[in-house]
Each structure stands twice: as C-alpha cells, then as structure tokens.
Enzyme design. Sequence first.
Site, short mmCIF file in Angstrom:
data_model
loop_
_atom_site.label_atom_id
_atom_site.label_comp_id
_atom_site.label_asym_id
_atom_site.label_seq_id
_atom_site.Cartn_x
_atom_site.Cartn_y
_atom_site.Cartn_z
CG HIS A 259 1.35 -3.39 57.74
ND1 HIS A 259 1.18 -4.84 58.30
CD2 HIS A 259 2.58 -3.41 57.68
CE1 HIS A 259 2.33 -5.37 58.72
NE2 HIS A 259 3.47 -4.47 58.35
CG ASP A 310 8.94 1.19 55.06
OD1 ASP A 310 10.11 1.05 55.75
OD2 ASP A 310 8.35 0.00 54.83
N1 COA Z 1 -1.41 2.26 47.83
C1 COA Z 1 -2.69 2.15 47.52
N2 COA Z 1 -3.23 1.41 47.48
C2 COA Z 1 -3.18 0.36 48.44
C3 COA Z 1 -1.84 0.48 49.25
C4 COA Z 1 -1.16 1.51 48.90
N3 COA Z 1 0.15 1.63 49.51
N4 COA Z 1 -1.64 -0.68 49.87
C5 COA Z 1 -2.95 -1.33 49.93
N5 COA Z 1 -3.70 -0.77 49.02
C6 COA Z 1 -5.07 -1.35 48.44
C7 COA Z 1 -4.58 -2.16 47.12
O1 COA Z 1 -4.73 -1.54 46.07
C8 COA Z 1 -5.90 -3.29 47.52
O2 COA Z 1 -7.05 -2.65 46.98
P1 COA Z 1 -8.05 -3.50 46.04
O3 COA Z 1 -8.67 -4.33 47.19
O4 COA Z 1 -9.20 -2.48 45.72
O5 COA Z 1 -7.51 -4.07 44.83
C9 COA Z 1 -5.92 -3.33 48.94
O6 COA Z 1 -5.53 -2.19 49.52
C10 COA Z 1 -5.18 -4.38 49.53
O7 COA Z 1 -4.08 -4.48 49.18
P2 COA Z 1 -2.74 -5.55 48.72
O8 COA Z 1 -1.99 -5.05 48.11
O9 COA Z 1 -3.46 -6.82 48.22
O10 COA Z 1 -2.43 -6.00 50.24
P3 COA Z 1 -1.30 -6.92 50.77
O11 COA Z 1 -1.48 -7.33 52.17
O12 COA Z 1 -0.72 -7.92 49.81
O13 COA Z 1 0.06 -5.96 50.62
C11 COA Z 1 1.64 -4.26 51.16
C12 COA Z 1 0.39 -5.15 51.84
C13 COA Z 1 2.34 -3.54 52.12
C14 COA Z 1 2.69 -4.83 50.32
C15 COA Z 1 0.85 -3.02 50.50
O14 COA Z 1 0.21 -2.30 51.19
C16 COA Z 1 1.78 -2.18 49.61
O15 COA Z 1 2.03 -2.65 48.64
N6 COA Z 1 2.05 -0.89 50.35
C17 COA Z 1 3.19 -0.23 49.65
C18 COA Z 1 4.47 -0.58 49.69
C19 COA Z 1 4.93 -0.42 51.23
O16 COA Z 1 4.97 0.72 51.67
N7 COA Z 1 5.54 -1.34 51.98
C20 COA Z 1 6.05 -1.28 53.04
C21 COA Z 1 5.31 -2.24 54.13
S1 COA Z 1 5.90 -2.22 55.58
#
Ligand code: COA
Length: 374
Positions: A259, A310
Amino acid sequence: MANAGKGLEGVVAAETALSDIDGQQGILSYVGYSIHDLADNATFEEIIYLLHHLELPTESQLASIREQLAQEREPNGFVSELLPTLAANAAPMSMLRTAVSASSAKDPDGWDVSEAANYRKAIRLCAVFPTLVAYYHRLRSDEKLIPPDPNLSLAANFLYMLKGDKADDDTARMFDTCLVLHADHTMNASTFAARVCAATLSDIHSAMTAAIAALKGPLHGGANEAVMKMIKEIKTADKARDYIIKKFANKEKVMGFGHRVYKTEDPRATHLRRMAKELAEKTGDPHNWEISQEIEKTVMDEKGIYPNVDFYAASVYGYLQIPTDLFTPIFACSRVAGWSAHVREQYADNRLIRPDHGYVGPAPRDWTPLSDRG
Ligand code: COA
C-alpha cells in the site's frame, strides 16, 4: 529530479474532513470515528449519512436516509433500456462506467448543479449502483430480474437482487460490513480522479464515471479480482509458497499486498481476515482461507509486505458466492459513498486541480522539414 513526486507520493492534493489515515500506525477513521468501531457497529446507510453530513444520524435521520435510498434503487428508463445491451457486450466495470455516465441523461434533477440537487444526485447514485450490478448479472445469466425490496437494507437488498434469495441476517450483516470498510479512503486514485473532474466544475455523474474508470485498474480496485484468480490458479495451500516465490523471482507483484500509505497492517484487512475465517468455518470449506493464509505468510516471510483491503475481501466475496468479476463493481457500490461526498466537498471549496510537471524531453530544437527527416 525526473522522479521527484512520482505518483504524487506525499503530496497533499486536497483537504478533506471525510477520512484520515495514519499509515505508520495502521489507523483509519471516517469523520473522526475509528474504522474498527464503524466495522463493529455501523450500517452502510449510517456511513453514507456520516460521509455526507459529517455526523452520525439520529434515529429519525437514519430512517429518512434509508427511505430515500430505498426509493431511488430503480435505474431510470434510459439506463434500463441500455442494460441488456451492456449485459450482452460489456465487462462489469465497463458496464458500470457506461451506465453511470448514461444515468445523467435522465436524472430527475437534470443539469441542476445546486448543492441540494447534487446531494439528491449523490443519494440516487449510492442507491442505484447495486441495482445496476445485480440487474447486469441477471441479464447476462438469462435470469429474471428481481426488483429491489424497499424493506431490505442496501446490503441485504443487493444480495437478494443478485441471487434471488434473501440472505440470512449474519450473511447480510457481513456484506454490510464489507461495504462499511470500503466506503472511503482519503485521496486514493479513484477519489482523486473524481475530485480532479469535479474541480473543473464538471457534473457529479462525470466525476463518478472518472472514479469508476480509475478504480477499474488492477493496481487499485481491480486487485480483489486478481487475488481470486491467483487463489484459483494456486489450487491447493501446499502449492502457495512455491507459487509466490516464483512470482517474486519473476519480479511480479502479488495482488492484494502492499500500500502507498500503510506501512503496517491495513486495519480493513484485519476485519476482512476475521470474516474470511468465520465464513470458512461456517461454510465448512477451508480452501480459500488456507491458501490465503499460506500466501500471506510467504509474502510476509519473503518481503515483509502486509495484505491490503483487497486480499481478504476476495475470499469473503468468494465464500458469499459472488462471481469474481463482480468484486470490483461491488467495491464501487461502496466507494460511491465516499466519491460523492468528496465531490460535494470539492464543489464547496473549489479550485482547479492542475499539478506541475517535470519536463524530461529534448532541449529546444529547430523545426525539421518533412523532406529533411531521415
Ligand atoms: N508484491 C510484491 N512487491 C511489492 C508489492 C506487491 N504487492 N507491493 C509493493 N511491492 C514492492 C515493490 O516491488 C517495490 O519494491 P522495490 O522498492 O524493491 O522496487 C516496493 O515494494 C514499493 O512498491 P511500489 O509499487 O513502488 O509502491 P507504490 O506505493 O507505488 O504502490 C501499490 C502501491 C498498492 C500500487 C503496490 O503495493 C501494488 O502494486 N500492490 C499490488 C496491487 C494491489 O493490491 N492494489 C490494491 C491497493 S489497495
């Protein structure tokens, strides 16, 4: 420098009195009330009132908003005519996006954008979303439409219109709690999209349409469907660990985890985990629950990342026998309460939302005539 503010992380895009999050401590509140108290005690109708009036309703106020919501459940004639075509041709979120957009055409308040008309439109939208989803599903399944029952709560009525049977009180209450948990969440992507649209002084239906479009994506509301697909792909709990480790090795994300704001347990996930467990016991089918437990453990062991709203919502809806492709539309049926309240809040103190940019293109250069381009 190009990445400064990427994803607008940490940027305060608007002030709101509707909800607040402390991501370090895992605290979420709606208008000052802890999500835990609301999940344990409030009905979704109370939440709609709270978000739109910034106070919990009295008994008579609650009776009144319940009645308004019950009266506004039927889609207008234009949308009713459109629904069979959408059921035959469109995926659920595309249907919802189009039907909500189309709803504006015959809204009883027309193009009246007064505060009072916008409130009525907001209540109408909260009331009609579940009907759109239920009617759509029955139309695509060639099943008779079940008209809304005004004596049922919004949650119980949705389950009734979807399935044709009245849910028992415990099931209806559980689904109601799911709606309570999803109703608002500060400046998430879909709420921000709604506010950006409203800030141009576009109408509330347009703002809801923009919000649905943003919620649809798998990084936002679409994650709950992706979680169920993952559970189905994994098949049995003993295969979960290898499956997740392989995903990480391929640098893929695991849906339902992580998140932008929470750095600890998402407080909504606590309730959804409990409900998934209760439903696993009640239905005597531990399958989804056991796979989910194994996924959660592996993601925590390997990456230290917590489940978000989710992850367990998928199991809960699965146990409630809701078709997987309706999970995200159901999220919208709840979040419309927050979106519409945010849009009214935006109108009340509006300024065009127009962020700045970091330019990363070429430096100024001379025009090349077509004949000189290689
Ligand atoms: N699975 C694996 N790794 C994850 C992850 C996940 N669900 N969520 C975050 N990470 C990791 C990223 O790969 C990143 O790692 P790095 O720094 O080594 O590259 C780090 O954690 C930060 O993630 P990032 O995508 O930059 O965070 P964000 O704040 O931009 O994104 C979300 C937040 C929610 C979009 C992201 O956690 C995600 O894509 N989750 C899966 C989709 C989801 O469940 N969405 C519903 C949200 S309520």
